[in-house]
Design an enzyme around this catalytic site. Structure first.
Site, PDB file in Angstrom:
ATOM      1  N   CYS A 323       0.835  -1.199   0.000  1.00  0.00           N
ATOM      2  CA  CYS A 323       0.000   0.000   0.000  1.00  0.00           C
ATOM      3  C   CYS A 323       0.868   1.247   0.000  1.00  0.00           C
ATOM      4  O   CYS A 323       0.709   2.132   0.849  1.00  0.00           O
ATOM      5  CB  CYS A 323      -0.913  -0.003   1.212  1.00  0.00           C
ATOM      6  SG  CYS A 323      -1.988  -1.418   1.232  1.00  0.00           S
ATOM      7  N   ASP A 324       1.824   1.321  -0.910  1.00  0.00           N
ATOM      8  CA  ASP A 324       2.667   2.505  -1.036  1.00  0.00           C
ATOM      9  C   ASP A 324       2.777   2.801  -2.518  1.00  0.00           C
ATOM     10  O   ASP A 324       3.150   1.921  -3.301  1.00  0.00           O
ATOM     11  CB  ASP A 324       4.053   2.232  -0.435  1.00  0.00           C
ATOM     12  CG  ASP A 324       4.896   3.497  -0.353  1.00  0.00           C
ATOM     13  OD1 ASP A 324       4.856   4.309  -1.311  1.00  0.00           O
ATOM     14  OD2 ASP A 324       5.601   3.671   0.646  1.00  0.00           O
TER      15      ASP A 324
END
Ligand SMILES: *Cc1c(COP(=O)(O)O)cnc(C)c1O
Length: 375
Positions: A323-324
């Protein structure tokens, strides 16, 4: 991809992502390097891939080790080699770590500043020290310039200072940048080192060792010169600048030793588009920048990425599962995968044996660090 790796993947179906290392290729790489620079002591840079099986194999073939931390000293020692086959090559060390390495018998240390020299003289008295000089890092795909090394005039003063301290001014080191695809890049640094040897001799300080670093490449998407071409260029350069008084030579290979010996098996997690008009499809793999592919930063290192499907090539953006939004592998580089690629397919990342497991994060988003299978 070797037959051995293929068989292992087919029979074992290991959980992905994982790195599979073919130790026969590591042994081949060691022999190729030894043939290319027969006069050199080989100090494997442990950070490239510290799998115990690899360190053990290399130790058995006569390799020494370049380390950067006390843990890496321990890893090298656990192969059974004596501490005199270890070089502490990091120019940035805590004094307590120098003392810890000294207590374990390490007597060879790098520095590139007065403050670091002082730490070594205090914590590792009587040791051999070598000064790292700056290089431009030109033509390297993963440069190591700027942060390491000092200019030659400063190196001269520092080595003179070393001769007045309780350490042995032993030699000079440099690194021409990692994944260096131009064998001619060693020449400038060899010339500067030769100048240092002469200058110091005039002050009655006799240096004995030249450490010409790593930088030897592995084949990714672009072709590379042979190890023989590197050996010939380096040999010619040493003869030209040192004449018939060539010093003891050390090389510190990392990438060259392990890069082509490993493949990462991954799985496609998602294939999607952000709008109907998108020309490229997004392909999300179960490994990304934080799972071990940190060298895709700025798309610097471009691994060959292969699917077994036969569909027409489809332009893709490749990204990891975390989730980056920095976790994108390749967006500008022209990557294509077969148009019939499916979610759940296995995809191979080739030539991934160097600088992958060591760069994997511990548990970003709960993803486990990259596992290694040595076969
Ligand atoms: C990383 C490193 C190496 C290995 O470099 P490669 O480009 O992988 O060959 C050698 N020496 C030092 C001091 C290093 O930090």
């Amino acid at each position: 991809m070797t037959k051995k790796i293929q068989k292992f993947l087919a029979e074992q179906q290991p959980a992905t992502p994982c790195l599979v290392m073919d130790l026969d290729l590591v042994a081949d790489n060691f022999k190729k390097l030894r043939n290319a620079v027969p006069q050199a002591g080989i100090y494997y840079a442990v950070k490239a891939n510290p799998a115990p099986e690899i360190l053990k194999l290399l130790a058995g073939m006569g390799s020494c080790f370049d380390v950067a931390s006390v843990n890496e000293v321990e890893m090298a020692l656990s192969t059974g080699v004596a501490a005199d086959r270890i070089s502490f090559g990091n120019t940035i060390k805590k004094k307590s770590d120098i003392a810890a390495a000294y207590a374990r018998g390490v007597r060879l240390y790098a520095f590139d500043s007065a403050a670091e020299l002082e730490k070594i003289a205090d914590a590792a008295p009587g040791s051999r020290v070598f000064c790292r000089i700056l290089t431009s890092g030109a033509n390297a795909e993963w440069p190591l310039s700027r942060k390491f090394g000092c200019d030659v005039k400063m190196a001269k003063e520092l080595l003179l200072e070393a001769s007045r301290r309780n350490v042995v001014p032993y030699g000079v080191s440099f690194h021409v940048g990692s994944q260096q695809r131009d064998p001619a890049q060693w020449d400038t640094a060899v010339a500067e080192a030769a100048w240092l040897f002469r200058e110091l001799e005039q002050q009655n300080v006799q240096l004995t060792m030249l450490n010409i670093g790593g930088g030897f490449p592995t084949r990714y998407r672009k072709s590379i010169p042979t190890m023989g071409a590197y050996g010939a260029a380096i040999d010619e350069s040493l003869r030209r600048h040192f004449g018939n008084r060539i010093p003891d030579i050390i090389v510190e290979p990392g990438r060259q030793m392990v890069g082509n010996a490993g493949i990462i098996q991954t799985e496609v997690v998602l294939i999607s588009k952000k709008s109907e008009a998108d020309r490229k499809s997004w392909v999300y793999l179960d490994i990304g920048k934080f799972g071990g592919l940190a060298e895709t930063m700025d798309e610097a290192i471009q691994y060959p990425i292969v699917s077994e499907r036969k569909g027409a090539p489809m332009p893709v953006i490749l990204a990891g599962p975390t989730c980056d939004s920095a976790d994108i592998l390749y967006e500008k580089a022209d990557y294509r995968l077969p148009s019939d690629l499916q979610i759940g397919d296995k995809v191979e990342i080739r030539a991934a044996g160097a600088y992958t497991t060591t760069y994997a994060s511990v548990a970003f988003n709960g993803f486990e660090p990259l596992k290694t299978h040595c076969i």
